[in-house]
Design an enzyme around this catalytic site. Structure first.
Site, PDB file in Angstrom:
ATOM      1  N   CYS A  36      43.174  35.795  54.342  1.00  0.00           N
ATOM      2  CA  CYS A  36      43.242  35.009  53.043  1.00  0.00           C
ATOM      3  C   CYS A  36      44.296  35.460  51.947  1.00  0.00           C
ATOM      4  CB  CYS A  36      41.983  34.349  52.462  1.00  0.00           C
ATOM      5  SG  CYS A  36      41.279  35.678  51.272  1.00  0.00           S
ATOM      6  N   CYS A  92      43.237  43.460  57.068  1.00  0.00           N
ATOM      7  CA  CYS A  92      42.229  43.555  56.198  1.00  0.00           C
ATOM      8  C   CYS A  92      40.776  43.178  56.946  1.00  0.00           C
ATOM      9  CB  CYS A  92      42.358  42.543  55.008  1.00  0.00           C
ATOM     10  SG  CYS A  92      41.895  40.776  55.499  1.00  0.00           S
ATOM     11  N   LYS A 147      38.493  42.619  37.937  1.00  0.00           N
ATOM     12  CA  LYS A 147      38.612  44.086  38.525  1.00  0.00           C
ATOM     13  C   LYS A 147      39.934  44.736  37.871  1.00  0.00           C
ATOM     14  CE  LYS A 147      38.834  42.361  42.697  1.00  0.00           C
ATOM     15  NZ  LYS A 147      39.152  41.907  43.974  1.00  0.00           N
ATOM     16  N   CYS A 193      33.741  38.970  55.867  1.00  0.00           N
ATOM     17  CA  CYS A 193      34.337  38.711  54.381  1.00  0.00           C
ATOM     18  C   CYS A 193      33.779  37.184  54.285  1.00  0.00           C
ATOM     19  CB  CYS A 193      35.762  38.934  54.443  1.00  0.00           C
ATOM     20  SG  CYS A 193      36.361  38.375  52.668  1.00  0.00           S
ATOM     21  N   ARG A 214      30.572  49.950  49.563  1.00  0.00           N
ATOM     22  CA  ARG A 214      31.814  50.522  49.299  1.00  0.00           C
ATOM     23  C   ARG A 214      31.359  51.789  48.591  1.00  0.00           C
ATOM     24  NH1 ARG A 214      36.070  46.851  46.633  1.00  0.00           N
ATOM     25  NH2 ARG A 214      36.036  45.978  48.751  1.00  0.00           N
ATOM     26  N   ARG A 239      38.396  50.447  39.278  1.00  0.00           N
ATOM     27  CA  ARG A 239      37.905  50.788  40.907  1.00  0.00           C
ATOM     28  C   ARG A 239      38.383  52.174  41.441  1.00  0.00           C
ATOM     29  NH1 ARG A 239      37.117  45.915  43.830  1.00  0.00           N
ATOM     30  NH2 ARG A 239      36.592  44.357  42.358  1.00  0.00           N
ATOM     31  N   LYS A 291      42.715  48.108  38.757  1.00  0.00           N
ATOM     32  CA  LYS A 291      42.920  49.372  39.839  1.00  0.00           C
ATOM     33  C   LYS A 291      44.123  50.123  39.472  1.00  0.00           C
ATOM     34  CE  LYS A 291      41.914  46.056  43.465  1.00  0.00           C
ATOM     35  NZ  LYS A 291      41.968  45.369  44.965  1.00  0.00           N
ATOM     36  N   CYS A 344      44.031  41.538  50.460  1.00  0.00           N
ATOM     37  CA  CYS A 344      43.389  42.946  50.353  1.00  0.00           C
ATOM     38  C   CYS A 344      44.273  44.103  51.275  1.00  0.00           C
ATOM     39  CB  CYS A 344      42.007  42.684  50.913  1.00  0.00           C
ATOM     40  SG  CYS A 344      40.925  41.830  49.954  1.00  0.00           S
TER      41      CYS A 344
HETATM   42 FE1  SRM Z   1      39.965  43.047  48.487  1.00  0.00          FE
HETATM   43  C1  SRM Z   1      37.578  40.555  47.455  1.00  0.00           C
HETATM   44  C2  SRM Z   1      37.907  43.914  51.132  1.00  0.00           C
HETATM   45  C3  SRM Z   1      41.552  45.986  49.017  1.00  0.00           C
HETATM   46  C4  SRM Z   1      42.438  41.991  46.565  1.00  0.00           C
HETATM   47  N1  SRM Z   1      38.035  42.277  48.992  1.00  0.00           N
HETATM   48  C5  SRM Z   1      37.606  41.407  48.566  1.00  0.00           C
HETATM   49  C6  SRM Z   1      35.920  41.170  49.317  1.00  0.00           C
HETATM   50  C7  SRM Z   1      35.035  41.935  48.597  1.00  0.00           C
HETATM   51  C8  SRM Z   1      35.438  39.748  49.392  1.00  0.00           C
HETATM   52  C9  SRM Z   1      34.665  38.977  48.376  1.00  0.00           C
HETATM   53  O1  SRM Z   1      35.102  39.118  47.300  1.00  0.00           O
HETATM   54  O2  SRM Z   1      33.732  38.577  48.931  1.00  0.00           O
HETATM   55  C10 SRM Z   1      36.536  41.792  50.725  1.00  0.00           C
HETATM   56  C11 SRM Z   1      35.457  42.516  51.280  1.00  0.00           C
HETATM   57  C12 SRM Z   1      35.380  42.202  52.813  1.00  0.00           C
HETATM   58  C13 SRM Z   1      34.257  42.969  53.788  1.00  0.00           C
HETATM   59  O3  SRM Z   1      33.735  42.196  54.676  1.00  0.00           O
HETATM   60  O4  SRM Z   1      34.561  44.218  53.727  1.00  0.00           O
HETATM   61  C14 SRM Z   1      37.366  42.789  50.375  1.00  0.00           C
HETATM   62  N2  SRM Z   1      39.581  44.605  49.783  1.00  0.00           N
HETATM   63  C15 SRM Z   1      38.795  44.630  50.657  1.00  0.00           C
HETATM   64  C16 SRM Z   1      39.057  45.870  51.487  1.00  0.00           C
HETATM   65  C17 SRM Z   1      37.850  46.643  52.132  1.00  0.00           C
HETATM   66  C18 SRM Z   1      40.041  45.566  52.643  1.00  0.00           C
HETATM   67  C19 SRM Z   1      40.198  46.436  53.915  1.00  0.00           C
HETATM   68  O5  SRM Z   1      40.390  46.007  54.987  1.00  0.00           O
HETATM   69  O6  SRM Z   1      40.595  47.658  53.623  1.00  0.00           O
HETATM   70  C20 SRM Z   1      39.795  46.672  50.670  1.00  0.00           C
HETATM   71  C21 SRM Z   1      38.939  47.596  49.782  1.00  0.00           C
HETATM   72  C22 SRM Z   1      39.412  48.434  48.967  1.00  0.00           C
HETATM   73  C23 SRM Z   1      38.427  49.686  48.104  1.00  0.00           C
HETATM   74  O7  SRM Z   1      38.421  50.326  48.805  1.00  0.00           O
HETATM   75  O8  SRM Z   1      38.286  49.382  46.964  1.00  0.00           O
HETATM   76  C24 SRM Z   1      40.441  45.559  49.802  1.00  0.00           C
HETATM   77  N3  SRM Z   1      41.827  43.788  47.690  1.00  0.00           N
HETATM   78  C25 SRM Z   1      42.264  45.033  48.177  1.00  0.00           C
HETATM   79  C26 SRM Z   1      43.714  44.907  47.649  1.00  0.00           C
HETATM   80  C27 SRM Z   1      44.495  46.140  47.918  1.00  0.00           C
HETATM   81  C28 SRM Z   1      44.432  47.234  46.976  1.00  0.00           C
HETATM   82  O9  SRM Z   1      43.846  47.071  45.953  1.00  0.00           O
HETATM   83  O10 SRM Z   1      45.397  48.007  47.013  1.00  0.00           O
HETATM   84  C29 SRM Z   1      43.734  43.935  47.323  1.00  0.00           C
HETATM   85  C30 SRM Z   1      45.234  43.409  46.537  1.00  0.00           C
HETATM   86  C31 SRM Z   1      45.560  44.111  45.177  1.00  0.00           C
HETATM   87  C32 SRM Z   1      45.106  43.410  44.065  1.00  0.00           C
HETATM   88  O11 SRM Z   1      43.907  43.659  43.571  1.00  0.00           O
HETATM   89  O12 SRM Z   1      45.835  42.462  43.573  1.00  0.00           O
HETATM   90  C33 SRM Z   1      42.549  43.034  47.196  1.00  0.00           C
HETATM   91  N4  SRM Z   1      40.167  41.423  47.393  1.00  0.00           N
HETATM   92  C34 SRM Z   1      41.204  41.220  46.405  1.00  0.00           C
HETATM   93  C35 SRM Z   1      40.858  40.119  45.702  1.00  0.00           C
HETATM   94  C36 SRM Z   1      41.947  39.216  44.937  1.00  0.00           C
HETATM   95  C37 SRM Z   1      42.187  39.771  43.601  1.00  0.00           C
HETATM   96  C38 SRM Z   1      42.909  38.974  42.697  1.00  0.00           C
HETATM   97  O13 SRM Z   1      43.345  39.683  41.662  1.00  0.00           O
HETATM   98  O14 SRM Z   1      43.019  37.830  42.989  1.00  0.00           O
HETATM   99  C39 SRM Z   1      39.688  39.451  46.041  1.00  0.00           C
HETATM  100  C40 SRM Z   1      38.917  38.369  45.582  1.00  0.00           C
HETATM  101  C41 SRM Z   1      38.612  38.253  44.401  1.00  0.00           C
HETATM  102  O15 SRM Z   1      38.736  39.449  43.684  1.00  0.00           O
HETATM  103  O16 SRM Z   1      37.894  37.225  43.746  1.00  0.00           O
HETATM  104  C42 SRM Z   1      39.070  40.737  47.045  1.00  0.00           C
HETATM  105 FE1  SF4 Z   2      38.665  38.949  52.816  1.00  0.00          FE
HETATM  106 FE2  SF4 Z   2      40.500  37.837  51.852  1.00  0.00          FE
HETATM  107 FE3  SF4 Z   2      40.319  40.196  51.124  1.00  0.00          FE
HETATM  108 FE4  SF4 Z   2      41.026  39.728  53.806  1.00  0.00          FE
HETATM  109  S1  SF4 Z   2      42.330  39.283  52.113  1.00  0.00           S
HETATM  110  S2  SF4 Z   2      39.333  41.153  53.134  1.00  0.00           S
HETATM  111  S3  SF4 Z   2      39.869  37.510  54.064  1.00  0.00           S
HETATM  112  S4  SF4 Z   2      39.189  38.626  50.790  1.00  0.00           S
END
Ligand code: SRM
Ligand code: SF4
Length: 572
Positions: free
Chosen positions: A474, A429, A208, A435, A75, A144, A210, A478
């Protein structure tokens, strides 16, 4: 005497890591396997990378008794989402040279590469740094990529919010030299005592973190999904300060009602000069009070929910040494992007392009990646990634306009997203195949559902109305599905939870409408609601408001309320 609860194992990994070094360097040099050591899998996130494997071919590899097809996601941080044409061209080159030939524009205005094998990881990160971008703190228990409204046409306001997001990003970047040592062949510092993390300390944050900067009336950065947001208050074209929002977030776990998405609390106002300090102190309050025992309860949203917004404000004021001022008035009207051409007063023009699922690639029918490469070659402005996974070709000068306009038409970019307001307002996402947490498809499946829904919209006469629809594989959220008017969230293979009733401006969470609904019946489920909306909505009424008024779901007022008042037939 009660025993102290045991810290989460990740806390030990951070403590032992010598400021994020672990054994990453040794692991990269080990050519006998495509993966890294277990502890390093947590640490490498702080460096902006995740180890993944191709889930499409997992079974096949297992049958052949082969190691999983390991590769790495990288990233790239792009604070405020602004990249130069040169950075675009280099990102495109690296995507082909080292990754799977695609670029993912993320929901946080960053670039992602997928499919980088371990032996190419270091070289790729090095080359990213050579074009003045980096990956440190793109993931991990730290602040981040800082988002900001990418609107280029209010140029002074945008310049100010972009500067603030870059300043916050710089200020909160981990100070450890580990990143330089491992990836950039930086000089090794012998003793860890020589370096300190003045803001984070040895164990960084509990989870994390944000941050986003919004400019009303646009809430395109979705402030309610962020731990901390700055809402610009503009008077006479000048930013006079920022309202402070804390404790938003999306992630939850199916079946665990003590986890939930949460709307942020707006707790006060600060001057532009105070903003970086406020960011630092909010981070510190969470550093010292966040839950380091249960990672599923470790985000700032739970710290605040458990103790109250009033407690948080009092604590923050103590850390600041002064009081935040009372909240100022503001209104959000939308969390979407504004597409097509906009002409600025300064003679520059801007083109916002819909990018389905944020995936930049060439297909036989649509050569998006080639088109953007050709545009980058003649473009003398910049590219702006939006938080909705779209792209603004921004600050186009009058002398390159004609050529860029020609390229946009030639490659059919002007047709992107024209199919419907629903498509233009969609986010998906990544989900499968990269993922590791995905329960279902998202990016590869949402376009199909939208195409089918477009027939229903056409019949109902509302094809061009904007309805915010988001799908994730899931409940981590994201694609911020719980802030959408229609949200599909992967529940089990081939099954989605359907959420309805999010606010059009991203200001209200949705509510569960159907649990574990089969993917081939999603359109059937929504068809009568869409028809009802078209026939019975009030003047200007948005879909998310209508489904509440019409009784399909109850309104969700905040986090814990997310799991309350769900109608019994949601579980039918
Ligand atoms: Fe996310 C984890 C992709 C924005 C909440 N996110 C992941 C992981 C890294 C999976 C992992 O932990 O193994 C995903 C990688 C997938 C892949 O193959 O690329 C992933 N998140 C993404 C992206 C690429 C989605 C997209 O299609 O654009 C976004 C990258 C953002 C960036 O550039 O930094 C992305 N993730 C978000 C957002 C939206 C936002 O921030 O505005 C959220 C919800 C907001 C929040 O954080 O509450 C988000 N991602 C999560 C979570 C749940 C966090 C939590 O508080 O429970 C996880 C899982 C974790 O952290 O355990 C996660
Ligand atoms: Fe992966 Fe779930 Fe985030 Fe989609 S919402 S990128 S399935 S961790």
């Amino acid at each position: 005497m009660s025993e102290e609860p045991k810290l989460h194992p990740n806390e030990g990994i951070k403590t032992r890591s010598n400021y994020l070094r672990g054994t990453i360097a040794e692991g990269l040099a080990d050519l006998s396997t495509g993966q890294l050591a277990t502890d390093d899998l947590q640490l490498i996130k702080f460096h902006g990378s995740y180890q993944q494997d191709d889930r499409d071919i997992r079974a096949e590899r297992r049958a052949k008794k082969l190691e999983k097809a390991y590769s790495f996601m990288i990233r790239i941080r792009v604070p405020g989402g602004v990249a130069t044409p040169k950075q675009w061209l280099e990102t495109d080159r690296m995507a082909h040279q080292y990754a799977n030939g695609t670029i993912k524009l993320t929901t946080r205005q960053a670039f992602q590469f997928h499919g980088i094998i371990k032996t190419n990881l270091k070289q790729t990160i090095k080359e990213i740094n050579e074009v003045a971008m980096d990956t440190i703190a793109a993931c991990g228990d730290v602040n981040r990529n800082v988002m900001c409204n990418p609107n280029p046409f209010q140029s002074q306001v945008h310049a100010d919010v972009l500067k603030l997001s870059q300043d916050i990003s710089d200020h909160l970047t981990p100070a450890t030299r580990a990143y330089h040592e491992i990836w950039l062949d930086g000089e090794k510092i012998e003793s860890s005592e020589e370096e300190v993390e003045p803001i984070y300390g040895k164990t960084y944050l509990p989870r994390k973190f944000k941050i986003a900067v919004a400019v009303p009336p646009s809430n395109d950065v979705d402030i309610h999904a962020n731990d901390l947001s700055f809402i610009a208050i503009v008077e006479n074209g000048q930013i006079i300060g920022y309202n402070i929002a804390v404790g938003g977030g999306m992630g939850m776990t199916h079946g665990a009602d003590d986890t939930f998405p949460r709307i942020a609390d707006i707790i006060g106002f600060c001057t532009p000069e105070q903003a970086v300090d406020v960011a630092e102190k909010v981070v510190m309050v969470q550093r010292d009070n966040g839950n380091r025992v249960e990672r599923k309860h470790a985000r700032l949203k739970y710290t605040i929910n458990d103790r109250s917004a009033e407690w948080f404000l009092a604590e923050l004021n103590k850390y600041l040494g002064y009081d935040l001022q009372p909240v100022r008035d503001y209104t959000f009207e939308t969390n979407g992007d504004r597409f097509g051409w906009v002409y600025g007063a300064d003679g520059r023009s801007h083109y916002t392009l819909f990018v389905q699922g944020g995936r930049v690639l060439d297909t036989p029918d649509y050569k998006l990646m080639t088109a953007l490469r050709e545009i980058a070659k003649v473009h003398d402005g910049d590219f702006r990634l939006t938080a909705n996974q779209n792209l603004i070709i921004a600050n186009i000068s009058s002398w390159s306009r004609a050529e860029i306009e020609r390229l946009i038409k030639h490659y059919g970019l002007d047709k992107a997203g024209l199919e419907s307001g629903l498509r233009r307002s969609s986010i998906a996402c990544v989900a499968l195949p990269t993922c590791s947490l995905a329960l279902t498809e998202a990016e590869r499946y949402l376009p199909t559902v939208i195409t089918e829904l477009e027939e229903v919209l056409e019949e109902a006469g509302i094809r061009h109305d904007d309805i915010v629809i988001r799908m994730t594989g899931c409940p981590n959220g994201c694609g911020r599905p719980f802030l959408a008017e229609i949200g599909f969230v992967g529940r089990a293979p081939g099954k989605y939870n359907v959420y309805l009733g999010g606010g059009f401006a991203g200001d209200r969470l949705s509510k569960l409408y159907r649990e574990a609904h089969p993917e081939d019946q999603l359109v059937e489920l929504l068809t009568p609601i869409i028809k009802d909306y078209a026939a019975n909505r009030e003047e200007g009424e948005k879909f998310g408001n209508f489904v509440i008024r019409a009784g399909y779901v109850e309104a969700t007022t905040n986090g814990p309320d997310f799991h309350l008042n769900i109608k019994p037939d949601a579980f039918a």
